[in-house]
Design an enzyme around this catalytic site. Structure first.
Site, PDB file in Angstrom:
ATOM      1  N   SER A  26      23.389  41.437  41.188  1.00 23.62           N
ATOM      2  CA  SER A  26      22.131  41.039  42.224  1.00 23.62           C
ATOM      3  C   SER A  26      21.865  42.240  42.801  1.00 23.62           C
ATOM      4  O   SER A  26      20.712  42.329  43.286  1.00 23.62           O
ATOM      5  CB  SER A  26      23.059  40.361  43.117  1.00 23.62           C
ATOM      6  OG  SER A  26      23.934  40.547  43.889  1.00 23.62           O
ATOM      7  N   HIS A  57      28.773  50.228  48.946  1.00 22.68           N
ATOM      8  CA  HIS A  57      30.006  49.574  49.261  1.00 22.68           C
ATOM      9  C   HIS A  57      30.039  48.624  50.334  1.00 22.68           C
ATOM     10  O   HIS A  57      29.094  48.762  51.451  1.00 22.68           O
ATOM     11  CB  HIS A  57      31.076  50.838  49.706  1.00 22.68           C
ATOM     12  CG  HIS A  57      32.281  50.186  49.960  1.00 22.68           C
ATOM     13  ND1 HIS A  57      33.261  49.980  48.974  1.00 22.68           N
ATOM     14  CD2 HIS A  57      33.089  49.798  51.223  1.00 22.68           C
ATOM     15  CE1 HIS A  57      34.362  49.597  49.480  1.00 22.68           C
ATOM     16  NE2 HIS A  57      34.350  49.381  50.851  1.00 22.68           N
ATOM     17  N   GLU A  92      23.020  44.272  51.581  1.00 22.85           N
ATOM     18  CA  GLU A  92      23.167  45.318  50.469  1.00 22.85           C
ATOM     19  C   GLU A  92      21.761  45.297  49.932  1.00 22.85           C
ATOM     20  O   GLU A  92      21.149  46.381  49.347  1.00 22.85           O
ATOM     21  CB  GLU A  92      24.312  45.110  49.560  1.00 22.85           C
ATOM     22  CG  GLU A  92      25.698  45.071  50.010  1.00 22.85           C
ATOM     23  CD  GLU A  92      26.681  44.885  48.911  1.00 22.85           C
ATOM     24  OE1 GLU A  92      26.622  45.169  47.929  1.00 22.85           O
ATOM     25  OE2 GLU A  92      27.735  43.966  49.528  1.00 22.85           O
TER      26      GLU A  92
END
Ligand code: GRF
Length: 197
Positions: free
Chosen positions: A13, A100, A170
């Site tokens: 994704s 991360h 993210e």
């Protein structure tokens, strides 16, 4: 126009977030290659659907040779669950970035990957977590930090709800860093990363 390679191990994704940002015209780069170290990674299908060359290999030398042959300028680790060797990192020093799902230096390093990160966050009881994009050096999650964003941990969070909320962040951070990198806006001074306007 920079040549980008994206390394994945799973759903991809984050890869998709970069593809979407490229398609919207704001990244001065092209994804030349997607490589997965997991055969069944959905990220490979995403690459295929977007007409991007992709393949599966667990052989690091093959990855290094391909990246060199394709004259890759930026390597993006997008959910790539394998620590790169010293040789790999030295070969492409300053050209590898990773996302991360926590606020480094918390909940990172050896053993902290994927859902495990969120499990540990909930177990510890911190009130805030987040996402970090950083340059990759020869140790796990220790390279200079480029961008971070905080995500609150809610009282009723589960690993699923928290990972979903962090993943949304993210998907904002990673394409943003790729965009800035391609515009030459990111400069590194030792551990300090400066982003110019
Ligand atoms: C992301 O949370 C990434 O930070 C972590 O694994 C997840 C991968 O997601 N390392 P995807 O494959 O990009 O969907």
């Amino acid at each position: 126009m920079l040549n980008i390679a994206v390394l994945v191990s799973g759903s991809g994704s984050n890869l998709q977030s970069i593809i979407d940002r490229i398609n919207s015209g704001s990244i001065n780069g092209v994804i030349k290659l997607v490589i997965s170290n997991k055969k069944e990674a959905y990220g490979l299908k995403r690459a295929e659907s977007s007409g991007i060359k992709s393949f599966y290999t667990e052989d690091e030398s093959e990855i290094i040779n391909t990246l060199k042959n394709e004259e890759i300028d930026l390597i993006v680790l997008a959910g790539f669950l394998k620590v790169l060797s010293k040789k790999f990192v030295n070969e492409f020093s300053g050209k590898i970035i990773n996302i991360h799902p926590s606020l480094i230096p918390s909940f990172c390093g050896k053993g902290y990957y994927g859902k495990k990160v969120h499990e540990k966050v909930l177990e510890y009881g911190v009130k805030f977590t987040g996402a970090t994009v950083h340059f990759v050096d020869e140790n796990a999650d220790t390279g200079p930090i480029i961008l971070q964003e905080v995500v609150p941990v809610l009282g009723d969070d589960t690993v699923e709800s928290l990972s979903k909320r962090v993943l949304q962040v993210e998907h904002k951070l990673l394409p943003k860093v790729v965009e800035m990198y391609c515009k030459g806006k990111i400069k590194t001074f030792g551990r300090k990363v400066v982003i110019s306007e």
